[in-house]
Design a protein around this motif. Structure first.
Motif, PDB file in Angstrom:
ATOM      1  N   ARG A  45      38.222  30.247  40.792  1.00 38.90           N
ATOM      2  CA  ARG A  45      37.801  31.175  39.743  1.00 38.90           C
ATOM      3  C   ARG A  45      38.338  30.743  38.385  1.00 38.90           C
ATOM      4  O   ARG A  45      37.693  30.959  37.360  1.00 38.90           O
ATOM      5  CB  ARG A  45      38.267  32.597  40.075  1.00 38.90           C
ATOM      6  N   ARG A  46      39.528  30.126  38.356  1.00 37.91           N
ATOM      7  CA  ARG A  46      40.072  29.603  37.104  1.00 37.91           C
ATOM      8  C   ARG A  46      39.404  28.278  36.734  1.00 37.91           C
ATOM      9  O   ARG A  46      39.107  28.013  35.578  1.00 37.91           O
ATOM     10  CB  ARG A  46      41.590  29.414  37.215  1.00 37.91           C
ATOM     11  N   THR A  93      47.384  33.802  27.653  1.00 33.83           N
ATOM     12  CA  THR A  93      46.553  34.145  28.802  1.00 33.83           C
ATOM     13  C   THR A  93      45.181  34.609  28.339  1.00 33.83           C
ATOM     14  O   THR A  93      45.065  35.473  27.471  1.00 33.83           O
ATOM     15  CB  THR A  93      47.217  35.257  29.635  1.00 33.83           C
ATOM     16  N   SER A 109      41.513  36.305  27.927  1.00 39.97           N
ATOM     17  CA  SER A 109      40.987  37.649  28.164  1.00 39.97           C
ATOM     18  C   SER A 109      39.931  37.649  29.257  1.00 39.97           C
ATOM     19  O   SER A 109      39.556  38.712  29.765  1.00 39.97           O
ATOM     20  CB  SER A 109      40.395  38.217  26.867  1.00 39.97           C
ATOM     21  N   GLN A 111      41.124  31.900  44.263  1.00 40.87           N
ATOM     22  CA  GLN A 111      41.699  32.184  42.955  1.00 40.87           C
ATOM     23  C   GLN A 111      41.740  30.936  42.088  1.00 40.87           C
ATOM     24  O   GLN A 111      41.467  30.983  40.883  1.00 40.87           O
ATOM     25  CB  GLN A 111      43.105  32.768  43.112  1.00 40.87           C
ATOM     26  N   ASN A 150      38.766  37.255  32.968  1.00 38.59           N
ATOM     27  CA  ASN A 150      39.441  37.506  34.232  1.00 38.59           C
ATOM     28  C   ASN A 150      39.630  36.213  35.012  1.00 38.59           C
ATOM     29  O   ASN A 150      38.675  35.493  35.287  1.00 38.59           O
ATOM     30  CB  ASN A 150      38.636  38.516  35.058  1.00 38.59           C
ATOM     31  N   SER A 151      40.870  35.903  35.358  1.00 41.63           N
ATOM     32  CA  SER A 151      41.227  34.745  36.187  1.00 41.63           C
ATOM     33  C   SER A 151      40.860  33.397  35.561  1.00 41.63           C
ATOM     34  O   SER A 151      40.690  32.418  36.271  1.00 41.63           O
ATOM     35  CB  SER A 151      40.552  34.850  37.572  1.00 41.63           C
TER      36      SER A 151
END
Length: 299
Positions: A14-15, A128, A130, A11, A132-133
């Motif tokens: 991915r960011r 946040t 748009s 995770q 994903n992750s």
């Protein structure tokens, strides 16, 4: 336990990958929409330096006038001609405000994002993403960003390509590399934050601040200083902004340097301060997220 650790690392990756330059470089050929081709030896200018300077001065001057009551120490060291100029501008500003004041509620100062909207016609904020992750992103929260407008700045400590940045770079997805190899560390945490604060204090001349450090906090004084959170575009999210390098000229008003979100790692009177702004490639509407692209040099 190992499974939970691996999921956490996945995770985090991915960011991180949206700002990890080697990963972006390896994936450019699979995603041509992330490229903006720049002719060899190009200065890579979407708009002129004069236009960039004009936009920054317009916003910074409005911020200065908005905080005029807090500028008393700075005003004491400025020439009389400069003080008179701001007094005249403030008088014009107050006359305009009197026409707009609500008879039940008067507002003498505005938030930085409101000043940005009043001067350039739009405001931006972090939220946040748009994607994903992808973690945080930057959105247009009010108004319309016209094509060619300066929409954000990339804050951070500026390193020449021969200066040490190894420890600051470990696990740091916010290091921006300019065309000439100059690096800007836009991380607002850890050792990067400590280095920036140290350089910021070093260059201060009495009441005159040579840079803005509020982008390291939740109370940002320069509403443009959030470019490090603009994510790279993707196959289904085309770029709407691009990076442009800008060297601060020697004639930049010293009283407005307090809003520049960049500082040189090593003080050098001979070299101009490098900044990087993000310029709109098209009109960007309220509610849209900003997405940048990465250039490649071609012959």
């Amino acid at each position: 336990m190992p499974g939970r650790l691996l999921r956490g690392l996945w995770q985090r990756w991915r960011r991180y990958k949206y700002r990890f330059v080697p990963w972006i470089a390896l994936n450019l050929s699979h995603n041509p929409r992330t490229l903006r081709y720049v002719p060899k030896e190009s200065k890579d200018k979407v708009i002129s330096d004069e236009d960039v300077l004009g936009a920054l001065l317009k916003v910074f001057q409005a911020l200065f006038l908005n905080d005029f009551n807090k500028q008393s120490e700075i005003l004491t060291v400025l020439p009389e001609s400069v003080k008179s100029k701001y007094q005249d501008l403030l008088e014009v500003e107050h006359q305009g405000l009197k026409l707009l004041e609500n008879r039940h509620q008067q507002q003498s100062t505005f938030k930085p994002e409101e000043i940005l909207y009043k001067t350039l016609g739009f405001s931006v904020a972090q939220a946040t993403s748009s994607l994903n992750s992808a973690g945080k992103g930057v959105f247009v929260t009010k108004g319309l960003v016209p094509k060619g407008a300066v929409v954000s700045m990339y804050p951070g400590t500026v390193y020449q390509n021969y200066e040490p940045i190894f420890f600051q770079s470990i696990g740091n997805p916010f290091i921006f590399r300019c065309l000439d190899g100059v690096l800007i560390d836009g991380n607002d945490k850890g050792i990067s934050k400590v280095v920036y604060r140290s350089c910021n204090g070093r260059d201060r001349l009495g009441p005159l601040k040579m840079s803005d450090s509020t982008w390291l906090t939740s109370e940002i004084h320069n509403p443009l200083a959030m470019g490090q959170y603009v994510n790279n575009c993707s196959n289904d999210r085309a770029a709407n902004v691009c990076y442009q390098e800008f060297d601060v000229p020697a004639v930049f008003p010293i009283e407005l340097k307090q809003y520049l979100p960049n500082i040189a790692y090593r003080y050098d009177k001979q070299s101009p301060l490098r900044c990087v702004v993000l310029v709109a490639l098209r009109d960007i509407k309220q509610g849209e997220e900003l997405f940048s692209n990465y250039y490649t040099v071609v012959s």
